[in-house]
Design a protein around this motif. Structure first.
Motif, short mmCIF file in Angstrom:
data_model
loop_
_atom_site.label_atom_id
_atom_site.label_comp_id
_atom_site.label_asym_id
_atom_site.label_seq_id
_atom_site.Cartn_x
_atom_site.Cartn_y
_atom_site.Cartn_z
N ARG A 28 33.31 -3.87 46.25
CA ARG A 28 32.75 -5.12 45.72
C ARG A 28 32.17 -4.88 44.33
O ARG A 28 31.41 -3.94 44.12
CB ARG A 28 31.66 -5.66 46.66
N MET A 29 32.54 -5.76 43.39
CA MET A 29 32.06 -5.58 42.02
C MET A 29 31.76 -6.93 41.37
O MET A 29 32.27 -7.97 41.80
CB MET A 29 33.08 -4.81 41.19
N THR A 30 30.92 -6.90 40.34
CA THR A 30 30.71 -8.05 39.48
C THR A 30 31.03 -7.65 38.05
O THR A 30 30.89 -6.48 37.68
CB THR A 30 29.25 -8.56 39.55
N ALA A 31 31.48 -8.60 37.26
CA ALA A 31 31.80 -8.34 35.86
C ALA A 31 31.86 -9.67 35.14
O ALA A 31 31.89 -10.74 35.76
CB ALA A 31 33.13 -7.60 35.74
N THR A 32 31.90 -9.61 33.82
CA THR A 32 32.03 -10.82 33.03
C THR A 32 33.42 -11.42 33.23
O THR A 32 34.34 -10.76 33.71
CB THR A 32 31.82 -10.52 31.54
N ASP A 33 33.57 -12.69 32.84
CA ASP A 33 34.83 -13.40 33.06
C ASP A 33 36.00 -12.70 32.36
O ASP A 33 37.05 -12.45 32.97
CB ASP A 33 34.72 -14.84 32.53
N GLY A 34 35.83 -12.40 31.08
CA GLY A 34 36.93 -11.80 30.33
C GLY A 34 37.30 -10.43 30.85
O GLY A 34 38.49 -10.10 30.99
N PHE A 35 36.30 -9.59 31.14
CA PHE A 35 36.57 -8.26 31.67
C PHE A 35 37.28 -8.36 33.01
O PHE A 35 38.24 -7.61 33.27
CB PHE A 35 35.26 -7.49 31.82
N GLU B 290 36.83 -7.05 45.79
CA GLU B 290 36.23 -8.36 45.59
C GLU B 290 35.54 -8.38 44.23
O GLU B 290 34.68 -7.54 43.96
CB GLU B 290 35.22 -8.67 46.68
N VAL B 291 35.93 -9.32 43.37
CA VAL B 291 35.36 -9.43 42.03
C VAL B 291 34.63 -10.76 41.90
O VAL B 291 35.25 -11.82 42.03
CB VAL B 291 36.44 -9.31 40.93
N VAL B 292 33.34 -10.70 41.65
CA VAL B 292 32.54 -11.90 41.38
C VAL B 292 32.25 -11.93 39.89
O VAL B 292 31.72 -10.96 39.33
CB VAL B 292 31.23 -11.90 42.19
N SER C 168 22.17 -4.60 46.60
CA SER C 168 22.60 -4.49 47.99
C SER C 168 24.01 -5.03 48.16
O SER C 168 24.33 -6.13 47.72
CB SER C 168 21.65 -5.28 48.90
N GLY C 169 24.85 -4.25 48.81
CA GLY C 169 26.20 -4.70 49.11
C GLY C 169 27.13 -4.73 47.92
O GLY C 169 28.26 -5.19 48.03
N LEU C 170 26.68 -4.24 46.77
CA LEU C 170 27.48 -4.26 45.56
C LEU C 170 27.77 -2.83 45.13
O LEU C 170 26.87 -2.01 45.01
CB LEU C 170 26.71 -5.00 44.46
N ASP C 171 29.05 -2.52 44.90
CA ASP C 171 29.43 -1.16 44.54
C ASP C 171 29.42 -0.92 43.03
O ASP C 171 29.00 0.14 42.57
CB ASP C 171 30.82 -0.84 45.09
N TRP D 6 29.14 -1.63 29.90
CA TRP D 6 28.56 -0.56 30.71
C TRP D 6 28.85 -0.84 32.18
O TRP D 6 28.95 -1.99 32.61
CB TRP D 6 27.04 -0.48 30.51
N MET D 7 28.98 0.24 32.94
CA MET D 7 29.21 0.15 34.37
C MET D 7 28.01 0.74 35.11
O MET D 7 27.51 1.80 34.74
CB MET D 7 30.50 0.89 34.74
N VAL D 8 27.54 0.03 36.12
CA VAL D 8 26.39 0.46 36.91
C VAL D 8 26.83 0.58 38.37
O VAL D 8 27.50 -0.30 38.90
CB VAL D 8 25.22 -0.54 36.79
N LEU D 9 26.43 1.69 39.00
CA LEU D 9 26.81 1.93 40.39
C LEU D 9 25.61 2.42 41.19
O LEU D 9 24.73 3.09 40.64
CB LEU D 9 27.91 3.00 40.48
N ARG D 10 25.60 2.11 42.46
CA ARG D 10 24.61 2.71 43.35
C ARG D 10 24.87 4.21 43.42
O ARG D 10 26.01 4.65 43.35
CB ARG D 10 24.71 2.12 44.77
#
Length: 305
Positions: free
Chosen positions: A95-102, A124-126, A137-140, A263-267
């Protein structure tokens, strides 16, 4: 201490989704069973393994230790594949989040390429444009613009991209082409909603041309592109998106050129999962492969042959 391995696997699922309901769905159980399994594990370990957080359930120190054991159980179970064939470790949900363009131009093709060799992988990309979370929580994986200030997380720089001012050829034919930065003030701006912009690094138009009035604003960069193409004003766009459209012209590239980092952030525990590590590597390779395009020096997109 008599710990049931099934309870450990339930905790592992909760740690990856942050919610009992999502973990239950992934495991084919119901919410009550998940809750009961966690309670059984806590009784066996003699302490709490989960604590409530704004984004769902977070692991306690004891819970993090239990998850490490659960990952070993998962690895052993996964090794029991069909005879003569080693199981693919790159499976499961990331599971990841990112900006629209990325998300559209970097993450989507990177994941598509990765899944050709690892069909058991699901990503899963939000899409959202925000600062990095303090509780994930719940985000990789999170991909954000600008250097994040985070605690209890791994942060790594992915690369850079360029933004510039663009207008449609039809708009310029009707309203004239600004020859200086000062002349941009005579045109409406197409960009983010100022009051909703959470990322300080994205405030360049208000800093570079503060007198430029808002024309059409949106929280979605694809709206910025299409509004600019439709003649709503002059858009401040990622060059890797603006340059894809021959009906758009980049204005004053020597004066307006904003270079921003991804930048990428991970648990801390995420990279221990082969699936997460594989997605991270795929994103980094995609960024490196298309570096010139991201910097506004070429018009080849990741989707191009």
């Amino acid at each position: 201490m008599n710990v049931n391995p099934d309870d450990l696997l339930v905790l592992l699922a909760v740690s990856r989704t942050a919610r009992f309901t999502a973990a239950a769905q992934a495991l084919g159980l119901n919410h009550t069973t998940v809750s009961r399994r966690i309670a059984s594990l806590e009784k066996a370990l003699g302490g709490r393994v989960l604590a409530r957080a704004p984004g769902g359930w977070e692991l306690t120190v004891l819970g993090a230790q239990a998850v490490q054991a659960a990952e070993q159980v998962e690895a052993v179970v996964g090794a029991l594949g069909p005879a003569g064939r080693a199981p693919d470790p790159i499976t499961g949900v990331v599971r990841m989040t990112a900006t629209d363009g990325f998300s559209a131009y970097i993450a989507a093709p990177a994941v598509a390429r990765l899944r050709r060799d690892h069909p058991g992988l699901s990503v899963e990309v939000v899409t959202m444009t925000r600062r990095a979370l303090q509780q994930r929580s719940g985000l990789d994986i999170e991909v954000v613009v600008g250097e994040p200030q985070v605690h209890r997380a791994e942060a790594m720089r992915l690369g850079e991209y360029m933004l510039g001012m663009y207008a449609s050829r039809a708009y310029l034919a009707e309203h004239g082409t600004p020859a200086t930065v000062a002349e941009l003030n005579d045109h409406p701006l197409v960009y983010f909603v100022d009051s909703m912009l959470q990322v300080d690094d994205l405030d360049a138009p208000r800093r570079l041309v503060p007198a430029m009035r808002d024309g059409l604003t949106s929280t979605n960069v694809f709206v910025h592109v299409e509004a600019t193409r439709a003649g709503a004003g002059i858009g401040f766009l990622p060059c890797f998106m603006g340059d894809l459209h021959p009906d758009l012209v980049r204005l004053l590239p020597a004066e307006i050129a904003e270079l921003l980092p991804y930048w990428m952030v991970l648990r801390p525990d995420s990279l221990r999962r082969p699936a997460v590590a594989a997605v991270v590597q795929a994103l980094r390779e995609q960024m490196a492969e298309h570096r010139e395009w991201l910097l506004g020096r070429g018009k080849t997109s990741p989707a191009a042959p």
